[in-house]
Design an enzyme around this catalytic site. Sequence first.
Site, mmCIF file in Angstrom:
data_model
loop_
_atom_site.group_PDB
_atom_site.id
_atom_site.type_symbol
_atom_site.label_atom_id
_atom_site.label_comp_id
_atom_site.label_asym_id
_atom_site.label_seq_id
_atom_site.Cartn_x
_atom_site.Cartn_y
_atom_site.Cartn_z
ATOM 1 N N HIS A 8 33.155 40.924 27.959
ATOM 2 C CA HIS A 8 33.436 41.252 29.357
ATOM 3 C C HIS A 8 32.923 40.119 30.237
ATOM 4 O O HIS A 8 31.882 39.522 29.952
ATOM 5 C CB HIS A 8 32.741 42.568 29.714
ATOM 6 N N CYS B 145 39.121 41.419 33.876
ATOM 7 C CA CYS B 145 37.825 41.023 34.428
ATOM 8 C C CYS B 145 37.710 39.499 34.500
ATOM 9 O O CYS B 145 37.015 38.964 35.370
ATOM 10 C CB CYS B 145 36.694 41.602 33.580
#
Length: 1286
Positions: free
Chosen positions: A304, A49
């Site tokens: 994340h 990510c």
Amino acid sequence: MFGNLFEEEEEEGFSSTSSRGIVVKGGEEPPPPRGRSNLCGIKNQGGTCYLNSLLQTLLFTPEFREELFSLGAEELGCLEDKEEPGAKVRVIPLELQKLFASLLLVDQQSASTANLTNSFGWNSSEGTNQHDVQELNRILFSALEHSLVGTTGNTFINQLYHGTIVNSIVCKECGSVSQRQEDFLDLTVCVCGVSSLEEALWNMFVEEEMFEGNNLYRCAQCDRLVTAAKSAKLKKLPPFMTMSLLRFSFDFAKCERYKETGHYGFPLNINLRPFCEETDAEDSDYCYELFSVIIHKGGCYGGHYHVYIRDIDQLGQWEPPEEECKPKTQKKVKEEVKPMCEPKLQEEDPLSVITAIIAQEPLKSVLTDQLGQKLMDKIGSSWSKKFRKHYGPIGKFLQSHNDVFMLVSNGTRVALKANPPSPVTEPPGPAKQTTNSNPSTPSDPRAAEQQPELDQKSEPEQKQGSHWFDFNDSTVTSIRESDIEKQFQGKESAYMLFYRKTQLHRPSEALNNPQYKIPLNLIQMAQEENIKMQKMREEFEATNNTVVLRLHLAPSYRLEYGALQPISKEQNGSITVSFDRRKTVGDLRLDIYQKQELWEGDMALTVARSLPAGLHLYNTLTDDCVSLYSAGICTNSDLFVWNGREVCGATVLTGAEWEPVLLNVVRPNFGEDGDPEEGDGLECEEGRGGFENGGPGLKREARGFAGASTLGEVREALGEPEESLLCQEHKGGKREEQGTGEGGGASGWRVFPPDDMQRTLKELSLKDGDALLVLEPQSFDSSMFTLNEDVVTVTTPSDCRWLQVEFGPHEGEKEEEKRKIKVPATGNMLLCEVKRRAIEELQLQEQLTGAQYCLRHVDCTGKLLPPVCEELSVRDAGVRLMTTLTLCPGNAPKASQLFLHFSVGSAPSAGMEMDIIVEKTCTVKECLKAMLDAVGLDGTCWHLRRLDWCEEVGEPIMDEDASLSELKINNGETIVVTEGQLPPKGFLKLSVWLCLDPSNNSAVSMDFNHTDNGHTDVVTTGDSPPLGAGNMADLRSAGQVEISDEATLEDLKTQVLTLPALQDVCVPTTAFMRVWQLEGRRLARILRGQQLTLKKLKLPSGTDLCVQQLLTEEDLGPKDLMLSVKMGVPGERCFYPAEELVWDATRDSSPRSLRTCLAAHYGLSPDSLLLAKHQPGKHAWEEISNWSQQVSKKKKKRKAESLLGAPFHLKDGDTIGIKNLLIDNNRDFLTLEDEQGQQRLREQAEQCRKGGPAAGSEGVGPQKKTVPAKSRKPEVALSINVGVFR
């Protein structure tokens, strides 16, 4: 840089293409098309990510994108030649070009970065190794620069991102200036201790650092150490300014990383003139606007990344976020009208909730992967928590309610059947946009109609290219510009900022044109990919929409017993056809007409279902214009083809209320052999297990009846007279609980009363497989049937079964030599008869003459169970038929007796217990005497104990005069005969300890010259609980007391004073003694209430008590707290000696009440006192302020402020520190001892983390197990491999 930042929190929220609500029949599912934003996301390879966020930022940096696309094959080479020896193919920029073109032009929800990461030289595991995006930014730029050496693009990264800082040091003596320039591609700015980006830049480029005192600067001009000032300025500003925020720091005190989550603001537009060396240029040269924010969610070891990006070239389809898609004025009107026009939402009904959610959507449909979130927003709970247990997964729930819901847009959206979106309209992908070059065209006609209404007001407010999107891996959603402020602080906050100069303007031909400046070969590649993908989707749709139907033709069926049955058993009367569910009912009817050329007259298609009774018809498909999908027809559906009225001349009743029920009709069979004729569908129950001749029994016949038929109509259909009885199998009582195999015996049937003859089978809850007994009045002349009130008992030969009896081997015989015999038995046969028959069959009469033998079961471990009572029948004794009994030496108990195991002294080991038979009515005392006589013991110093659930010796049986039956002692239970007198009823055995405060021996000292049994147990101060939860005290054992639980606390104190260790202690009254209850060797609470019984004080047997001598009388109330209070010494880091203070918290337990009590004690003003509670385990102080808890939103009422509750939980013995602010300005309560204690705790924690024993663990006391630190994956350095092109 910071290693694996994603180890703890994997919250990427990947968009899975497998959860689309489509059952994939064959072939690979094609990637879904772009969503409503018309922008493409990037797939996460497991931990990439960080890479996805940076790539999206570079893609939406138009100048970077166009510079990359300007490099042609003559400079970069071709990917097809990369394997050829000697070919210079610059793989990284080529793969980046290909990825960018795919993201811009290919109609797919998300693109893959697998080829790009392969060009980096990463293996498959690198996709799951996650790294820091700031580190990746520098490494990727370095790799691109090396890849582009010798091309026209070798300097474009330098031109776009390169800036210069000049560092200056000015001598304060001679004024000479020493300067040094420093290049940068991104600015690393501080977050810790700074509230905003402007403040951080001010500290970096405006504030001066002084060299003075012990830190002087050596001036080359003066040739000595002088005072100087150091500063930095921005000399050259790049077109794009990247700000890397230092969110992650290291705590050197705790030796661990942590993330800065405090508020840190940054502007959408910033002027860098104050931070530059040259400030005489125009304002536009210094002004920047924000266009990308990379966000990190999580902690320093896990999280994340996703990114907010401004769509500068207007390539996306921006829509207001769904919760704001209607103007506020409309929202208010809706809110006012809603209570009147909307029924109350039934939150317990998922059908009602989902229907309401879809109905409130502007497009009357919802994305399937967003339905769960909308459900949570609606009712405040997820589907899994609220509905999954009863209704299963949400996808299956939608499919099971296909009469209400339907899937559209390739299964990506769910809509209501009442107003479904048009199935023809599909969101156009970039392949279609290449013809009109207008990707902003709405993808849905209704969206096109609503979009102008939504954007008419919002569009003028925002300038061109000012729409923002959230790129979260595969998902792209529209956001408001105001949403950026939410990323100023918290666990999810901004991590990298990208600014561009405001003077950079985009040409008009670049707006709404994703093909702008993309090489022709890449455009052609994207078009081919779109054609290929469109073909895959069409094939997949065709395969996925083909349903297999079973057509049942009326000429092949006849109506029998309320259901349709095939005329021929060899042919089931159905044919299988495949059909496209998107076609209409009329198309299917026409297709059947063409295949059935001999069909004459009308044709009706009715949904059917195979039931145990046969085929039943439900609703008829009457609308020829409705698609099969909308009509709820799916794979394996049954359709009955007929004229809509009759089958073979018989009228057929359709609908759920006429569903047939298949019943087992049972009739008596009084024949010689009981065998019915073959082929009549009857099954006869005959005698088994020794009854060879058959004899009488029951015969069964399966018959189907319409569920709406009455019981009287059923009797008439069976051809039975009105005086016949209909019975249902009895489903209650003891016999049903036993079952047919437990004890054998007859079966019971309940007679239907006359009123039930008018009730339907549905109303009587009769279902498929239920048995219905039909008896004529003369049936009761037989011994098989007995009528008792409304219950018929049926005794058939099938109840006559067997019991196996085996005779165990004697000593020296082998296990194989066991002799076994099957004895025919019924539930009514006495067990003594079973034993007699077994002895005769085994021919043991002579061998067992004069010896007593009994029948016993054996459990699965081979252990003999208690003998069965031979006076009872098989059924009453609870013996299962067709089981095995063992013939063993010994007496069998009578019905009034108990068979008990017992042992003497301790819990019996396997095979060591003895057996005894006693009367159920005998008392415990008589049972004890019988056991003692059996083992040859005498005397009165014995008592009985039962075994607890752990098979260990439990509590004594206190009531010696109670009978065994009253104490619920069961057959086969084990009793332990224990030596010693029975303790008196209700007596407690308590351990007593003495408490000595070393800091004040005169106050609480007791004489310890007397010892119990010649010694005194001493617990050292290192292991003893602190007196008053703060001061250390000695604990010394004083012995034990036995006292009734009905005795008062005063009686307990009096008995404690009689212990030998306290003989010389002199107290005027028991009020001069304090009793503490110990928990884990720590003082827990003071026992209060002189006249309260020990039972009311909830003291269990075995409790440890600690006694303390007082100088004054004490009688604490229920809510009086004894606190240890210490006043701080002004100007010093220590306290005066502690004092005990009793605080009455009965009426008011707030901080103000405690402050008032302390002020009265010290004669000071309450407002001048600062209080804190000491936490001895942490060596810290928790300040007590005039805090107030939050007000409950529901009750609109202030919660009670109590120090007895959270967060302080004050209790007896807690230490309260006090500061007099009138004479002491130091608000810090920490002492030197506290700091030393904290240092010891840190050393122990560090020692435990390293895996060694904690410091100080060698002392006295229980050793704690070292808890190993959580193992984390080793940090892997981030690198990108680049070929040599020089």
